[in-house]
Design an enzyme around this catalytic site. Structure first.
Site, PDB file in Angstrom:
ATOM      1  N   HIS A 106       0.834  -1.203   0.000  1.00  0.00           N
ATOM      2  CA  HIS A 106       0.000   0.000   0.000  1.00  0.00           C
ATOM      3  C   HIS A 106       0.870   1.254   0.000  1.00  0.00           C
ATOM      4  CE1 HIS A 106      -3.103  -2.693   2.123  1.00  0.00           C
ATOM      5  NE2 HIS A 106      -3.589  -2.436   0.914  1.00  0.00           N
ATOM      6  N   LYS A 151     -16.087  -6.823   2.503  1.00  0.00           N
ATOM      7  CA  LYS A 151     -15.070  -7.388   3.386  1.00  0.00           C
ATOM      8  C   LYS A 151     -15.381  -7.036   4.831  1.00  0.00           C
ATOM      9  CE  LYS A 151     -11.049  -7.108   0.327  1.00  0.00           C
ATOM     10  NZ  LYS A 151      -9.707  -6.506   0.208  1.00  0.00           N
ATOM     11  N   ARG A 182      -1.662  -6.651  -8.174  1.00  0.00           N
ATOM     12  CA  ARG A 182      -0.585  -7.583  -7.868  1.00  0.00           C
ATOM     13  C   ARG A 182      -0.438  -8.681  -8.901  1.00  0.00           C
ATOM     14  NH1 ARG A 182      -2.880  -9.208  -2.263  1.00  0.00           N
ATOM     15  NH2 ARG A 182      -4.654  -9.056  -3.633  1.00  0.00           N
ATOM     16  N   SER A 185      -3.083  -7.796   2.791  1.00  0.00           N
ATOM     17  CA  SER A 185      -3.542  -7.642   4.176  1.00  0.00           C
ATOM     18  C   SER A 185      -4.079  -8.962   4.703  1.00  0.00           C
ATOM     19  CB  SER A 185      -4.615  -6.557   4.264  1.00  0.00           C
ATOM     20  OG  SER A 185      -4.070  -5.302   3.974  1.00  0.00           O
TER      21      SER A 185
END
Length: 166
Positions: free
Chosen positions: A17, A41, A93, A131
């Protein structure tokens, strides 16, 4: 003023991040780090904890004074319009991230033209970290400090400890 919005859950914020933030700062006058307060989430940390961790983490950035960290709920396009943002920046990613973000960018473009989405690829050494993996490593009592900003590691570790106690 050219303003970018970097949205996410940041649960917790990682070096990935922070890398996206540093690179996005090269493209704008102000970077708004928009921390999602609700969504699909389930956050492990409260909004206040995530904001605290981000405030600690951005201290490591050269241009931290150009970063605004705040929570938001609702549609991202509404937040972008409300804060005067010109574009959204997202880190990707891998191929599945790219595919997801490409679809979200198109939906957001249709909802909120002329705003664009800028996709920044993760550095290879950070591309595997998330995360979710940090949370799993903590659950398994593994050392994850190599993937967190040094300034926020102690806070994150303590927040995890408190989350386990509750």
């Amino acid at each position: 003023m050219y303003r970018l919005v970097y949205p996410g859950s940041f649960d917790p914020p990682t070096l990935g991040h922070l890398d996206i933030m540093a690179r996005a700062l090269r493209l704008c006058d102000e970077l708004r780090v928009a921390v999602l307060t609700s969504g699909s989430k389930q956050a492990r940390f409260s909004l206040e904890q995530r904001l605290d961790m981000l405030h600690l983490a951005i201290q490591d950035l050269d241009q931290a004074s150009r970063v605004v960290v705040e929570g938001f709920s609702g549609l991202l396009v509404d937040y972008v319009q409300a804060c005067g943002g010109q574009a959204v920046v997202r880190g990707v990613r891998n191929v599945s991230d790219f595919s997801y973000e490409e679809n979200m960018a198109e939906i957001n473009r249709q909802l909120c033209a002329p705003h664009e989405t800028i996709l920044l690829p993760a550095k290879p050494e950070l591309a595997f970290m998330s995360s979710s993996l940090i949370k799993e490593m903590d659950r398994l009592d593994q050392d994850y400090r190599a993937w967190l900003p040094a300034s926020s590691y102690a806070y994150t570790k303590e927040a995890f400890r408190q989350a386990h106690v509750v």
